[in-house]
Design a protein around this motif. Sequence first.
Motif, PDB file in Angstrom:
ATOM      1  N   PHE A   1       0.824  -1.210   0.000  1.00 12.71           N
ATOM      2  CA  PHE A   1       0.000   0.000   0.000  1.00 12.71           C
ATOM      3  C   PHE A   1       0.858   1.259   0.000  1.00 12.71           C
ATOM      4  CE2 PHE A   1      -2.159   3.441   2.305  1.00 12.71           C
ATOM      5  CZ  PHE A   1      -3.262   3.616   1.481  1.00 12.71           C
ATOM      6  N   LEU A   2       1.834   1.319   0.893  1.00 11.29           N
ATOM      7  CA  LEU A   2       2.617   2.542   1.055  1.00 11.29           C
ATOM      8  C   LEU A   2       3.495   2.846  -0.149  1.00 11.29           C
ATOM      9  CD1 LEU A   2       3.679   2.188   4.800  1.00 11.29           C
ATOM     10  CD2 LEU A   2       1.924   3.696   3.857  1.00 11.29           C
ATOM     11  N   LEU A   3       3.968   1.803  -0.828  1.00 13.85           N
ATOM     12  CA  LEU A   3       4.845   2.021  -1.978  1.00 13.85           C
ATOM     13  C   LEU A   3       4.099   1.989  -3.306  1.00 13.85           C
ATOM     14  CD1 LEU A   3       8.102   0.091  -0.994  1.00 13.85           C
ATOM     15  CD2 LEU A   3       7.501   2.501  -0.651  1.00 13.85           C
ATOM     16  N   ASN A   4       2.779   1.961  -3.232  1.00 14.87           N
ATOM     17  CA  ASN A   4       1.973   2.065  -4.445  1.00 14.87           C
ATOM     18  C   ASN A   4       2.189   3.442  -5.068  1.00 14.87           C
ATOM     19  OD1 ASN A   4      -0.806   3.046  -5.662  1.00 14.87           O
ATOM     20  ND2 ASN A   4      -0.749   0.819  -5.835  1.00 14.87           N
ATOM     21  N   ARG A   5       2.508   3.485  -6.348  1.00 11.60           N
ATOM     22  CA  ARG A   5       2.896   4.755  -6.967  1.00 11.60           C
ATOM     23  C   ARG A   5       1.825   5.843  -6.867  1.00 11.60           C
ATOM     24  NH1 ARG A   5       7.483   5.266  -9.686  1.00 11.60           N
ATOM     25  NH2 ARG A   5       6.685   6.960 -10.975  1.00 11.60           N
ATOM     26  N   PRO A   6       0.539   5.552  -7.093  1.00 11.95           N
ATOM     27  CA  PRO A   6      -0.456   6.622  -6.910  1.00 11.95           C
ATOM     28  C   PRO A   6      -0.444   7.193  -5.493  1.00 11.95           C
ATOM     29  CG  PRO A   6      -1.404   4.830  -8.174  1.00 11.95           C
ATOM     30  CD  PRO A   6      -0.074   4.344  -7.682  1.00 11.95           C
ATOM     31  N   PHE A   7      -0.257   6.327  -4.500  1.00 15.72           N
ATOM     32  CA  PHE A   7      -0.217   6.818  -3.124  1.00 15.72           C
ATOM     33  C   PHE A   7       1.044   7.642  -2.878  1.00 15.72           C
ATOM     34  CE2 PHE A   7       0.772   6.279   1.448  1.00 15.72           C
ATOM     35  CZ  PHE A   7      -0.347   6.921   1.960  1.00 15.72           C
TER      36      PHE A   7
ATOM     37  N   PHE B   1       3.560  12.877  -2.131  1.00 10.78           N
ATOM     38  CA  PHE B   1       4.515  13.856  -2.649  1.00 10.78           C
ATOM     39  C   PHE B   1       3.842  15.217  -2.831  1.00 10.78           C
ATOM     40  CE2 PHE B   1       6.302  16.118  -6.303  1.00 10.78           C
ATOM     41  CZ  PHE B   1       7.625  16.256  -5.904  1.00 10.78           C
ATOM     42  N   ILE B   2       2.663  15.221  -3.436  1.00 10.37           N
ATOM     43  CA  ILE B   2       1.950  16.477  -3.676  1.00 10.37           C
ATOM     44  C   ILE B   2       1.560  17.137  -2.353  1.00 10.37           C
ATOM     45  CG2 ILE B   2      -0.176  17.468  -4.618  1.00 10.37           C
ATOM     46  CD1 ILE B   2       0.013  15.289  -6.829  1.00 10.37           C
ATOM     47  N   ILE B   3       1.053  16.336  -1.406  1.00 14.50           N
ATOM     48  CA  ILE B   3       0.658  16.880  -0.103  1.00 14.50           C
ATOM     49  C   ILE B   3       1.857  17.497   0.603  1.00 14.50           C
ATOM     50  CG2 ILE B   3      -0.130  16.253   2.214  1.00 14.50           C
ATOM     51  CD1 ILE B   3      -1.953  14.166   0.869  1.00 14.50           C
ATOM     52  N   ASN B   4       2.977  16.788   0.591  1.00  9.87           N
ATOM     53  CA  ASN B   4       4.171  17.307   1.263  1.00  9.87           C
ATOM     54  C   ASN B   4       4.733  18.534   0.555  1.00  9.87           C
ATOM     55  OD1 ASN B   4       5.454  15.556   3.642  1.00  9.87           O
ATOM     56  ND2 ASN B   4       4.340  14.180   2.285  1.00  9.87           N
ATOM     57  N   LEU B   5       4.669  18.536  -0.768  1.00 15.15           N
ATOM     58  CA  LEU B   5       5.165  19.689  -1.517  1.00 15.15           C
ATOM     59  C   LEU B   5       4.328  20.932  -1.213  1.00 15.15           C
ATOM     60  CD1 LEU B   5       7.230  20.633  -3.644  1.00 15.15           C
ATOM     61  CD2 LEU B   5       5.533  20.066  -5.402  1.00 15.15           C
ATOM     62  N   LEU B   6       3.008  20.762  -1.205  1.00 14.20           N
ATOM     63  CA  LEU B   6       2.131  21.888  -0.882  1.00 14.20           C
ATOM     64  C   LEU B   6       2.321  22.335   0.567  1.00 14.20           C
ATOM     65  CD1 LEU B   6      -1.162  20.766  -2.688  1.00 14.20           C
ATOM     66  CD2 LEU B   6       0.458  22.532  -3.422  1.00 14.20           C
TER      67      LEU B   6
ATOM     68  N   ALA C   1      12.923  12.886  -0.315  1.00 14.98           N
ATOM     69  CA  ALA C   1      13.093  11.458  -0.050  1.00 14.98           C
ATOM     70  C   ALA C   1      12.048  10.629  -0.792  1.00 14.98           C
ATOM     71  CB  ALA C   1      13.015  11.195   1.454  1.00 14.98           C
ATOM     72  N   LEU C   2      10.843  11.163  -0.922  1.00 11.76           N
ATOM     73  CA  LEU C   2       9.805  10.450  -1.670  1.00 11.76           C
ATOM     74  C   LEU C   2      10.183  10.302  -3.143  1.00 11.76           C
ATOM     75  CD1 LEU C   2       6.534  11.980  -0.165  1.00 11.76           C
ATOM     76  CD2 LEU C   2       7.355   9.633   0.113  1.00 11.76           C
ATOM     77  N   LEU C   3      10.913  11.273  -3.673  1.00 19.26           N
ATOM     78  CA  LEU C   3      11.346  11.177  -5.069  1.00 19.26           C
ATOM     79  C   LEU C   3      12.265   9.979  -5.279  1.00 19.26           C
ATOM     80  CD1 LEU C   3      12.022  14.903  -6.057  1.00 19.26           C
ATOM     81  CD2 LEU C   3      10.175  13.418  -6.870  1.00 19.26           C
ATOM     82  N   TYR C   4      13.078   9.660  -4.279  1.00 16.94           N
ATOM     83  CA  TYR C   4      13.944   8.486  -4.397  1.00 16.94           C
ATOM     84  C   TYR C   4      13.117   7.202  -4.477  1.00 16.94           C
ATOM     85  CZ  TYR C   4      18.193  11.156  -3.369  1.00 16.94           C
ATOM     86  OH  TYR C   4      19.251  12.034  -3.420  1.00 16.94           O
ATOM     87  N   LEU C   5      11.962   7.187  -3.809  1.00 20.07           N
ATOM     88  CA  LEU C   5      11.089   6.013  -3.879  1.00 20.07           C
ATOM     89  C   LEU C   5      10.312   5.981  -5.191  1.00 20.07           C
ATOM     90  CD1 LEU C   5       9.671   5.953  -0.228  1.00 20.07           C
ATOM     91  CD2 LEU C   5      11.558   4.614  -1.177  1.00 20.07           C
ATOM     92  N   LEU C   6       9.957   7.155  -5.684  1.00 21.05           N
ATOM     93  CA  LEU C   6       9.226   7.223  -6.950  1.00 21.05           C
ATOM     94  C   LEU C   6      10.128   6.923  -8.142  1.00 21.05           C
ATOM     95  CD1 LEU C   6       7.017  10.356  -6.250  1.00 21.05           C
ATOM     96  CD2 LEU C   6       6.146   8.119  -6.973  1.00 21.05           C
TER      97      LEU C   6
END
Length: 213
Positions: free
Chosen positions: A11-17, A22-27, A68-73
């Motif tokens: 669930f956590l590493l699902n790309r849509p999630f 990423f968007i929430i943290n960026l905003l 850090a999320l970008l490294y996972l994406l």
Amino acid sequence: MSLSFFWSRSFLLNRPFLWLLFIINLLGTGYGYIWYGNQLIDTVSEHPLWRIVFVPDSPTASLFFTVALLYLLFPPRRAQSKIGAGLRAIIEALAVVTSIKYGIWAVAMIFAGAWKGNPLHWQDWMLVASHLGMAVEALLFVRFFTFGRIALIAATGWLLLNDTMDYQLGLFPRLPRVLHDDLKAIELFTYSLSLFSMLLSWLMLLKGRRTGK
């Protein structure tokens, strides 16, 4: 579907999630820097420019987590150089320890102010929710990151340096007026929370790698 699914790897590493996070943290990062706007302006006018990096604590923590999320994406397709791997480890370690530390710290300060009579407004509840989210996401994702002991120690060193700048040079986040008489206690709490965040990060990292989940 059990509740455990929502903190599972699938669930956590699902790309849509991941993209949603990423968007929430960026905003949230952008909003955080705006929230610090007046203090940043005052710091530039009253202090040497280099001190500005120690002012916006929570948005910088959120920025580290966003990167850090970008490294996972976009995981590297080839083996990273030592410099690249080291940079990634430092960013991930900073993302975790700063998110835990400032997530807890902000909530503690809001409720400490309320306990001493400072009224809570809807913005305070929004900050409580967002900062708790910072700490929770760091604890959930720490097991997916690559950093180890050295990067964690370095990240904690940054936290302690930041604490020193905050309370020796007066760069700490603006507090409710009712807490101004408690700065020594807040300083001690802040230093202690930095060390607690390091310990909790390390324990969660070990737990995640031991279970492989």
